[in-house]
Design a protein around this motif. Structure first.
Motif, PDB file in Angstrom:
ATOM      1  N   ASP A  61       0.816  -1.218   0.000  1.00 39.58           N
ATOM      2  CA  ASP A  61       0.000   0.000   0.000  1.00 39.58           C
ATOM      3  C   ASP A  61       0.847   1.264   0.000  1.00 39.58           C
ATOM      4  OD1 ASP A  61      -2.380  -1.482   0.092  1.00 39.58           O
ATOM      5  OD2 ASP A  61      -2.220  -1.680   2.268  1.00 39.58           O
ATOM      6  N   LYS A  62       2.130   1.130   0.339  1.00 41.57           N
ATOM      7  CA  LYS A  62       2.965   2.322   0.486  1.00 41.57           C
ATOM      8  C   LYS A  62       4.167   2.356  -0.459  1.00 41.57           C
ATOM      9  CE  LYS A  62       1.789   3.038   5.368  1.00 41.57           C
ATOM     10  NZ  LYS A  62       2.314   3.132   6.757  1.00 41.57           N
ATOM     11  N   ALA A  63       4.719   1.205  -0.780  1.00 40.61           N
ATOM     12  CA  ALA A  63       5.938   1.181  -1.586  1.00 40.61           C
ATOM     13  C   ALA A  63       5.641   1.511  -3.042  1.00 40.61           C
ATOM     14  CB  ALA A  63       6.583  -0.196  -1.504  1.00 40.61           C
ATOM     15  N   ASN A  64       6.630   2.099  -3.717  1.00 44.45           N
ATOM     16  CA  ASN A  64       6.527   2.275  -5.162  1.00 44.45           C
ATOM     17  C   ASN A  64       6.685   0.920  -5.826  1.00 44.45           C
ATOM     18  OD1 ASN A  64       6.144   5.084  -5.469  1.00 44.45           O
ATOM     19  ND2 ASN A  64       8.298   5.452  -5.043  1.00 44.45           N
ATOM     20  N   LEU A  65       5.725   0.539  -6.639  1.00 43.66           N
ATOM     21  CA  LEU A  65       5.796  -0.715  -7.361  1.00 43.66           C
ATOM     22  C   LEU A  65       6.104  -0.420  -8.826  1.00 43.66           C
ATOM     23  CD1 LEU A  65       2.755  -2.674  -5.887  1.00 43.66           C
ATOM     24  CD2 LEU A  65       5.136  -2.758  -5.158  1.00 43.66           C
ATOM     25  N   SER A  66       6.918  -1.273  -9.436  1.00 46.25           N
ATOM     26  CA  SER A  66       7.317  -1.072 -10.830  1.00 46.25           C
ATOM     27  C   SER A  66       6.849  -2.233 -11.689  1.00 46.25           C
ATOM     28  CB  SER A  66       8.842  -0.958 -10.941  1.00 46.25           C
ATOM     29  OG  SER A  66       9.311   0.200 -10.298  1.00 46.25           O
ATOM     30  N   ILE A  67       6.615  -1.924 -12.958  1.00 46.10           N
ATOM     31  CA  ILE A  67       6.229  -2.952 -13.912  1.00 46.10           C
ATOM     32  C   ILE A  67       7.176  -2.918 -15.108  1.00 46.10           C
ATOM     33  CG2 ILE A  67       3.805  -3.047 -13.228  1.00 46.10           C
ATOM     34  CD1 ILE A  67       3.115  -1.275 -15.607  1.00 46.10           C
ATOM     35  N   ILE A  68       7.430  -4.097 -15.674  1.00 41.60           N
ATOM     36  CA  ILE A  68       8.199  -4.209 -16.905  1.00 41.60           C
ATOM     37  C   ILE A  68       7.220  -4.264 -18.071  1.00 41.60           C
ATOM     38  CG2 ILE A  68       9.712  -5.684 -18.291  1.00 41.60           C
ATOM     39  CD1 ILE A  68      11.009  -6.658 -15.733  1.00 41.60           C
ATOM     40  N   CYS A  69       7.417  -3.368 -19.041  1.00 44.20           N
ATOM     41  CA  CYS A  69       6.618  -3.361 -20.261  1.00 44.20           C
ATOM     42  C   CYS A  69       7.501  -3.753 -21.437  1.00 44.20           C
ATOM     43  CB  CYS A  69       6.016  -1.972 -20.497  1.00 44.20           C
ATOM     44  SG  CYS A  69       4.858  -1.446 -19.204  1.00 44.20           S
ATOM     45  N   SER A  70       6.884  -4.241 -22.491  1.00 47.55           N
ATOM     46  CA  SER A  70       7.654  -4.670 -23.666  1.00 47.55           C
ATOM     47  C   SER A  70       8.058  -3.486 -24.532  1.00 47.55           C
ATOM     48  CB  SER A  70       6.846  -5.668 -24.493  1.00 47.55           C
ATOM     49  OG  SER A  70       5.593  -5.111 -24.866  1.00 47.55           O
ATOM     50  N   THR A 116       1.219   7.108  -8.853  1.00 55.05           N
ATOM     51  CA  THR A 116       2.375   6.874  -9.720  1.00 55.05           C
ATOM     52  C   THR A 116       2.648   5.385  -9.874  1.00 55.05           C
ATOM     53  OG1 THR A 116       3.949   6.974  -7.869  1.00 55.05           O
ATOM     54  CG2 THR A 116       3.469   9.051  -9.003  1.00 55.05           C
ATOM     55  N   VAL A 117       3.352   5.065 -10.950  1.00 55.21           N
ATOM     56  CA  VAL A 117       3.806   3.702 -11.185  1.00 55.21           C
ATOM     57  C   VAL A 117       5.186   3.787 -11.843  1.00 55.21           C
ATOM     58  CG1 VAL A 117       2.651   3.575 -13.451  1.00 55.21           C
ATOM     59  CG2 VAL A 117       3.244   1.464 -12.232  1.00 55.21           C
ATOM     60  N   GLY A 118       6.071   2.867 -11.474  1.00 51.71           N
ATOM     61  CA  GLY A 118       7.380   2.798 -12.103  1.00 51.71           C
ATOM     62  C   GLY A 118       7.305   1.959 -13.376  1.00 51.71           C
ATOM     63  N   ILE A 119       7.824   2.507 -14.461  1.00 47.51           N
ATOM     64  CA  ILE A 119       7.799   1.815 -15.752  1.00 47.51           C
ATOM     65  C   ILE A 119       9.223   1.454 -16.157  1.00 47.51           C
ATOM     66  CG2 ILE A 119       7.307   2.041 -18.222  1.00 47.51           C
ATOM     67  CD1 ILE A 119       4.751   1.879 -16.655  1.00 47.51           C
ATOM     68  N   ARG A 120       9.428   0.161 -16.476  1.00 46.90           N
ATOM     69  CA  ARG A 120      10.721  -0.322 -16.970  1.00 46.90           C
ATOM     70  C   ARG A 120      10.534  -0.912 -18.368  1.00 46.90           C
ATOM     71  NH1 ARG A 120      15.266  -1.067 -16.678  1.00 46.90           N
ATOM     72  NH2 ARG A 120      15.957  -2.842 -15.463  1.00 46.90           N
ATOM     73  N   ILE A 121      11.398  -0.520 -19.295  1.00 43.23           N
ATOM     74  CA  ILE A 121      11.494  -1.175 -20.603  1.00 43.23           C
ATOM     75  C   ILE A 121      12.965  -1.535 -20.752  1.00 43.23           C
ATOM     76  CG2 ILE A 121      11.032  -1.011 -23.082  1.00 43.23           C
ATOM     77  CD1 ILE A 121       9.119   1.331 -22.441  1.00 43.23           C
ATOM     78  N   PRO A 122      13.375  -2.646 -20.160  1.00 44.06           N
ATOM     79  CA  PRO A 122      14.809  -2.938 -20.035  1.00 44.06           C
ATOM     80  C   PRO A 122      15.461  -3.341 -21.354  1.00 44.06           C
ATOM     81  CG  PRO A 122      13.508  -4.762 -19.198  1.00 44.06           C
ATOM     82  CD  PRO A 122      12.539  -3.676 -19.527  1.00 44.06           C
ATOM     83  N   ASP A 123      16.750  -3.068 -21.439  1.00 48.18           N
ATOM     84  CA  ASP A 123      17.547  -3.493 -22.590  1.00 48.18           C
ATOM     85  C   ASP A 123      17.981  -4.940 -22.364  1.00 48.18           C
ATOM     86  OD1 ASP A 123      18.963  -3.572 -24.904  1.00 48.18           O
ATOM     87  OD2 ASP A 123      20.656  -2.382 -24.181  1.00 48.18           O
ATOM     88  N   CYS A 124      16.982  -5.782 -22.268  1.00 44.98           N
ATOM     89  CA  CYS A 124      17.182  -7.220 -22.041  1.00 44.98           C
ATOM     90  C   CYS A 124      16.102  -7.931 -22.836  1.00 44.98           C
ATOM     91  CB  CYS A 124      17.071  -7.564 -20.553  1.00 44.98           C
ATOM     92  SG  CYS A 124      17.082  -9.335 -20.187  1.00 44.98           S
TER      93      CYS A 124
END
Length: 200
Positions: A61-70, A116-124
């Motif tokens: 409920d409190k931490a910033n959560l991140s998601i990996i998108c393609s 807010t949401v953390g968005i990752r589009i990793p170079d992997c």
């Protein structure tokens, strides 16, 4: 713990099918990214997300959560991206960055009420291909480790997490530097954690 070994950052169709089936069934997995190995699950599976939060001692409920998108198109489904943010993300992805963005109403239930949401589009390629095959994002958080060897050596990662996660996607050696975090929720994007990579 089940292990799927992938060579040269290039998963086969069968491997993607196996990984996706596990994730859709609610498993918690460790996957490679372009920074640290990440503990991941299907971002639409509330129980799996809660399990990861317990594993890492996170208050969901409190931490910033991140998601990996393609890709950016998927990111735009789950966050609100204006023109300048779009240009910033396009210029720096795929890459080792986490962009804090204003959340959209289509985020999964566990994210509801978050601004807010953390968005990752990793170079992997492995991480992006798993998400692309799955059809929606993965919730992700970095593995924890006390010694660098336990971040980069997949045998040691497996040893530590054997009883805690269901699947290890072994994409060869990991890294020890986290992503750079850019807060895009204000008037001007601001780097709030220096990590791997330099913005262009």
């Amino acid at each position: 713990m089940k292990t799927i070994k992938i060579w040269n950052d290039n998963p086969s169709g069968k491997q993607l099918d196996d990984i996706s089936r596990e994730l859709e069934a609610g498993c918690v997995a460790i996957l490679p990214t372009d920074t640290l190995y990440g503990i991941c699950c299907d971002a639409l599976n509330v129980k799996a997300i809660e399990r990861i939060c317990r594993l890492k001692g996170i208050n969901p409920d409190k931490a910033n959560l991140s998601i990996i998108c393609s890709d950016i198109s998927m990111a735009a489904e789950y966050s609100r991206i204006n023109d300048s943010e779009f240009r910033l993300i396009k210029a720096n992805t795929p890459g080792p960055f986490t962009f804090l963005l204003r959340s959209s109403s289509s985020l999964p239930k566990v994210f509801k009420g978050r601004k807010t949401v953390g968005i990752r589009i990793p170079d992997c390629n492995i991480a992006r291909e798993v998400v692309r095959y799955l059809g929606h994002p993965l919730m992700t958080t970095s593995i924890q480790y006390d010694e660098d060897d336990y971040a980069v050596n997949t045998d040691l990662i497996a040893e530590k997490y054997n009883a805690q996660v269901d699947l290890l996607v072994d994409g060869e050696e990991g890294g020890i530097m986290p992503s750079t975090i850019i807060d895009c929720t204000g008037d001007i994007p601001e780097v709030i954690r220096e990590g791997k990579g330099e913005l262009v």
